[in-house]
Design a protein around this motif. Structure first.
Motif, mmCIF file in Angstrom:
data_model
loop_
_atom_site.group_PDB
_atom_site.id
_atom_site.type_symbol
_atom_site.label_atom_id
_atom_site.label_comp_id
_atom_site.label_asym_id
_atom_site.label_seq_id
_atom_site.Cartn_x
_atom_site.Cartn_y
_atom_site.Cartn_z
ATOM 1 N N MET A 1 -9.811 -1.219 1.723
ATOM 2 C CA MET A 1 -8.743 -0.928 0.762
ATOM 3 C C MET A 1 -8.830 -1.961 -0.364
ATOM 4 O O MET A 1 -9.048 -3.144 -0.113
ATOM 5 C CB MET A 1 -7.380 -1.019 1.474
ATOM 6 C CG MET A 1 -6.229 -0.420 0.693
ATOM 7 S SD MET A 1 -4.616 -0.630 1.537
ATOM 8 C CE MET A 1 -4.744 0.478 2.938
ATOM 9 N N GLY A 5 -4.546 -1.188 -3.703
ATOM 10 C CA GLY A 5 -4.043 -0.360 -2.607
ATOM 11 C C GLY A 5 -3.176 -1.191 -1.660
ATOM 12 O O GLY A 5 -2.105 -0.747 -1.223
ATOM 13 N N GLU A 49 -7.177 6.731 -3.017
ATOM 14 C CA GLU A 49 -6.571 5.654 -2.233
ATOM 15 C C GLU A 49 -5.064 5.556 -2.481
ATOM 16 O O GLU A 49 -4.273 5.481 -1.537
ATOM 17 C CB GLU A 49 -7.248 4.324 -2.590
ATOM 18 C CG GLU A 49 -6.659 3.155 -1.831
ATOM 19 C CD GLU A 49 -7.243 1.828 -2.291
ATOM 20 O OE1 GLU A 49 -8.145 1.331 -1.627
ATOM 21 O OE2 GLU A 49 -6.773 1.301 -3.330
#
Ligand code: SAM
Length: 241
Positions: A1, A5, A49
């Motif tokens: 990530m 994010g 994401e």
């Protein structure tokens, strides 16, 4: 990530009163698993994401509003879990709760099972099947403390599918978008027919995005007549109200 994010997840969770710092690695792993599986099998329409973080992870966590899913050992059935929502994010932050994510589509439950194993979510027991069938199975009827569902059907249908599976005093926690007065009215009537009563309608906006959401809570206040749920597909085709 990405750091962006992570920041969205931290912020979204914080707005719900949750600190997910310790669980960030599990959320990152879930994101990777979902993106990877989704490249091979169509599991979810959300691909980016930020969409997955906000519209799947944070959105699922919003089911914790009101504290109805807090309690060690609670048995929670998630009707129509799809790729594991809301169960997987909830199980990450509530490992002491026993979740049974249910979906009629095997490939979705195969993903939920493999993700739960990879994330070591030992309280998650995925199941392939239909809520109508479970609701007539003595092993499942009246066996759950809570039923959750996100984006599955209109309230009268959810009442018929969910109430038979609840123990007396159990709660159905339905997460929906904005709900119309008509749907709420029909949901109240359907709940009454299957032994429930609407106890809470919690309208709120999703952290960061501001999208409208509603958590409707129905308590099982009396027995569900044996004729419910009706056979597979009937609750959808001919809603009670
Ligand atoms: N809850 C997930 C989410 O929010 O991402 C998935 C939502 S998806 C729109 C609805 C899911 O419910 C589908 O995967 C479908 O197979 C499942 N479903 C619908 N009716 C069902 C039933 N009666 N029993 C079991 N699963 C059902």
């Amino acid at each position: 990530m990405t750091p962006e994010g992570q920041a969205l997840l931290r912020q979204g969770a914080a707005e719900l009163g949750l600190n997910v710092e310790a669980q960030l690695p599990q959320f990152e792993q879930l994101l990777d698993l979902l993106v990877d599986a989704n490249s091979r099998v169509n599991l979810t329409a959300l691909k980016t994401e930020s969409d997955i973080v906000l519209k799947h992870f944070v959105d699922s966590l919003s089911c914790l509003r009101g504290g109805h899913l807090d309690g060690a050992g609670l048995r929670v059935l998630d009707i129509g879990t799809g790729a594991g929502f809301p169960t997987l994010p909830l199980a990450i932050v509530r490992p002491e709760v026993a979740f049974t994510p249910l979906d009629s589509i095997r490939k979705k439950i195969d993903f939920v099972r493999s993700a739960a194993e990879a994330l070591n979510l030992t309280g998650v027991t995925p199941l392939v099947g239909r809520a109508e069938t479970l609701g007539r199975d003595p092993e499942h009827r009246e066996r759950y403390d809570r039923v959750v569902c996100r984006a599955v059907a209109a309230l009268p249908i959810l009442a018929e599918l969910g109430l038979p599976l609840l123990k007396p005093g159990g709660l159905l926690v339905a997460q929906k978008g904005p709900i119309s007065e008509e749907e709420l009215h029909a949901g109240r009537r359907a709940a009454g027919e299957v032994g429930g009563g609407v106890t809470e309608v919690d309208a709120f906006t999703l952290p960061v995005l501001g999208d409208a959401r509603t958590l409707v809570v129905i308590e099982k206040v009396g027995p569900t007549p044996k004729k419910y749920p009706r056979r597979e597909g009937v609750p959808n085709a001919q809603p009670l109200f």
